[in-house]
Design a protein around this motif. Structure first.
Motif, mmCIF file in Angstrom:
data_model
loop_
_atom_site.group_PDB
_atom_site.id
_atom_site.type_symbol
_atom_site.label_atom_id
_atom_site.label_comp_id
_atom_site.label_asym_id
_atom_site.label_seq_id
_atom_site.Cartn_x
_atom_site.Cartn_y
_atom_site.Cartn_z
ATOM 1 N N ARG A 72 0.614 -1.121 -0.179
ATOM 2 C CA ARG A 72 0.202 -0.165 -0.014
ATOM 3 C C ARG A 72 0.874 1.332 -0.013
ATOM 4 N N ILE A 73 1.970 1.280 0.799
ATOM 5 C CA ILE A 73 2.735 2.367 0.936
ATOM 6 C C ILE A 73 3.600 2.629 -0.643
ATOM 7 N N ALA A 74 3.977 1.494 -0.993
ATOM 8 C CA ALA A 74 4.684 1.745 -2.353
ATOM 9 C C ALA A 74 3.485 2.329 -3.684
ATOM 10 N N ALA A 75 2.218 1.683 -3.475
ATOM 11 C CA ALA A 75 1.084 2.210 -4.355
ATOM 12 C C ALA A 75 0.949 3.531 -4.330
ATOM 13 N N ARG A 76 0.795 3.887 -2.788
ATOM 14 C CA ARG A 76 0.743 5.533 -2.474
ATOM 15 C C ARG A 76 1.945 6.560 -3.055
ATOM 16 N N ASN A 77 2.959 5.815 -2.860
ATOM 17 C CA ASN A 77 4.087 6.491 -3.397
ATOM 18 C C ASN A 77 4.240 6.954 -4.882
ATOM 19 N N ALA A 78 3.723 5.739 -5.539
ATOM 20 C CA ALA A 78 3.525 5.946 -6.954
ATOM 21 C C ALA A 78 2.538 6.650 -7.378
ATOM 22 N N GLU A 79 1.444 7.009 -6.944
ATOM 23 C CA GLU A 79 0.448 7.824 -7.018
ATOM 24 C C GLU A 79 0.822 9.331 -6.855
ATOM 25 N N ALA A 80 1.611 9.573 -5.656
ATOM 26 C CA ALA A 80 2.289 10.866 -5.129
ATOM 27 C C ALA A 80 3.268 11.280 -6.306
ATOM 28 N N ALA A 81 4.044 10.486 -6.842
ATOM 29 C CA ALA A 81 5.038 10.753 -7.903
ATOM 30 C C ALA A 81 4.141 10.976 -9.425
ATOM 31 N N ARG A 82 2.956 10.366 -9.542
ATOM 32 C CA ARG A 82 2.387 10.852 -10.648
ATOM 33 C C ARG A 82 1.643 12.208 -10.569
ATOM 34 N N ALA A 83 1.369 12.453 -9.536
ATOM 35 C CA ALA A 83 0.664 13.924 -8.817
ATOM 36 C C ALA A 83 1.819 14.878 -9.071
ATOM 37 N N GLN A 84 2.975 14.486 -8.762
ATOM 38 C CA GLN A 84 4.159 15.673 -8.963
ATOM 39 C C GLN A 84 4.356 15.759 -10.520
ATOM 40 N N ILE A 85 4.177 15.176 -11.338
ATOM 41 C CA ILE A 85 4.333 14.881 -12.743
ATOM 42 C C ILE A 85 3.247 16.242 -13.189
ATOM 43 N N ARG A 86 2.017 16.322 -12.652
ATOM 44 C CA ARG A 86 0.963 17.051 -13.132
ATOM 45 C C ARG A 86 1.276 18.418 -12.438
#
Length: 476
Positions: A72-86
């Motif tokens: 779950r932590i790794a998935a949230r980190n990936a989502e946070a990195a995707r939001a940082q792209i935007r």
């Protein structure tokens, strides 16, 4: 002036030159082939469901992929990195905002002046009081990316997101491997508990025989003491096995991340686990496209290289654009008349003159981080290579060791049965029976332990080869 007249200036951002150095990945610092790999083997790592055929284990892995907190932590980190792209990409696009307002003010006559076209409402000669309605759209401090600074930052954010996605896959593979490994540890503990329980029953029967022989005068007190001590030792082993099973179950529960459902299928015994142990390794180059941790390190290297481009571009001037277009009127009814249009256009150029060595320090830091990323990438490849070699060495030896250890256990059981018959018939002494029983007990324990190690090595090789991870092309 209309906003369409700004389009030629805005398109300059898309034709920016790049300060990012060309990146050439270092050659893999490992041999081109595995020393222990069979020639001509086809590289095909099965999916985890094909790898782990025990239905109970499959349910537990499925549950872990949904409940494990590390995943779950790794998935949230990936989502946070995707939001940082935007967030980062937004800096490369114009920011347009609309606003409307009403202003009312009073100015003295000697400040406002006479004959400026304002009609006094109140105040007479001593001052002018008036109101103004405004509506406008504004482009605020939009940076035209002449030297690719924003484009390099966008690339770095993209690569870090791709790296976080690979990190999520790496954690997913780790979770699968840990659940399988702890499950086999639980199966070992359960198998040893069953073996110890059965041994205790057999040795209690042997103790009963020793007591009857002692009562009949056909055995000494030494024989009886040996039989009693042997039973006591197995009773102590039984308490240890019960503790080990409880600890193994606790570890498996933690790995899964949730309580076990009540409808789990019955487990398959350790010795009968349907696990393929002869996995094909392919070549080291296969790892570069399959191992999530290697791909994650590669994306981190590309991100660090893009940071160099952003640090280089910071030395050059920045061109920013602020513009506004709207209408203003003293009265609301005529606000949108063509004569009431207002506009402003404010390009600005800023260049660094003295920053106290900050820009040079940032560039040096970016270069050093790229060097670290290169070393990390190479170290990750070397670690993966070593893990595959270890798995191949285990693959080449555990099958033979496990088969031989099973034969040892089978012969030890046969010897134990014959020794018991001979002891009952009075043909041999208690000491020979005791040695046969201990040898059989130890051989069966060793067979379980070797099988557990064989399954653990197969799981480790499965993880080392990339674990049959399937990838979909992500889109930020």
């Amino acid at each position: 002036m209309r906003f369409r007249s700004l389009f030629p200036a805005l398109t300059l951002a898309g034709t920016a030159c790049s300060m990012t150095p060309a990146l050439t990945l270092p050659p893999p610092p490992v041999a081109a082939v595995y020393p222990a790999a069979a020639a001509g083997t086809v590289f095909a790592v099965p999916d985890w469901r094909a790898m782990f055929g025990d239905p109970r284990l499959q349910r537990l892995i499925t549950l872990a992929l949904a409940e494990n907190r590390d995943l779950r932590i790794a998935a949230r980190n990936a989502e946070a990195a995707r939001a940082q792209i935007r967030v980062q990409r937004a800096q490369s696009l114009p920011s347009v905002g609309g606003e409307s307002g009403y202003t009312r003010q009073r100015q003295p006559s000697n400040v406002a002046g006479a004959g400026v076209g304002l009609t006094p409402i109140t105040g007479g000669a001593r001052g002018i009081e008036f109101g103004q309605f405004t509506v406008q759209a504004a482009l605020t401090a939009f940076e035209i990316d002449l030297f690719g600074r924003l484009r390099a930052m966008n690339e770095a954010a993209l690569q870090r997101w791709l790296g976080s996605e690979e990190g999520r896959l790496a954690v997913r593979l780790t979770v699968i491997g840990v659940v399988a490994d702890t499950y086999f540890a639980e199966r070992l503990a359960e198998g040893q508990l069953r073996l110890t329980t059965a041994t205790l029953e057999n040795w209690r029967a042997a103790l009963d025989i020793a007591r009857r022989l002692k009562a009949a005068g056909q055995a000494s007190g030494v024989d009886l003491a040996q039989a009693e001590g042997q039973v006591r030792q197995v009773q102590a082993d039984l308490a240890q096995r019960q503790r080990e099973l409880a600890l193994a179950t606790n570890a498996l529960t933690l790995a899964v991340g949730a309580a076990f459902p009540a409808d789990l299928p019955s487990p398959i015994g350790l010795m009968d686990q349907p696990i393929p142990t002869a996995l094909a390794a392919g070549t080291p180059s296969d790892l570069l496209t399959r191992r999530p941790d290697i791909l994650q390190a590669e994306h981190e290297l590309r991100a660090a290289n893009a940071d160099i481009g952003a640090a280089r571009a910071a030395f050059f001037p920045r061109l920013s654009l602020t513009a506004a277009f709207g209408v203003a009127s003293a009265g609301l009814s005529g606000l949108f008349n063509g004569a009431n249009q207002t506009w402003s256009f404010s390009p600005s150029l800023s260049a660094p003159i003295f920053r106290g060595g900050e820009l040079r320090g940032n560039l040096d830091l970016a270069r050093l981080r790229t060097s670290v990323a290169v070393a990390t990438y190479e170290k990750t490849i070397q670690t993966a290579f070593r893990e595959v070699l270890d798995g191949l060495a285990a693959r080449a030896t555990y099958a033979t060791q496990s088969a031989e250890q099973r034969e040892v256990a089978r012969h030890a059981e046969r010897r134990e049965a014959l020794a018991l018959l001979a002891y009952r018939a009075g043909m041999t002494g208690r000491l020979e029976l005791l040695d046969a029983q201990r040898s059989g007990y130890g051989a069966r324990q060793a067979a379980l332990a070797v099988r557990r190690e064989e399954l653990a090595s197969a799981t480790a090789l499965y993880r080392a080869l990339g674990g049959g991870v399937s990838r979909l092309a992500p889109s930020p």
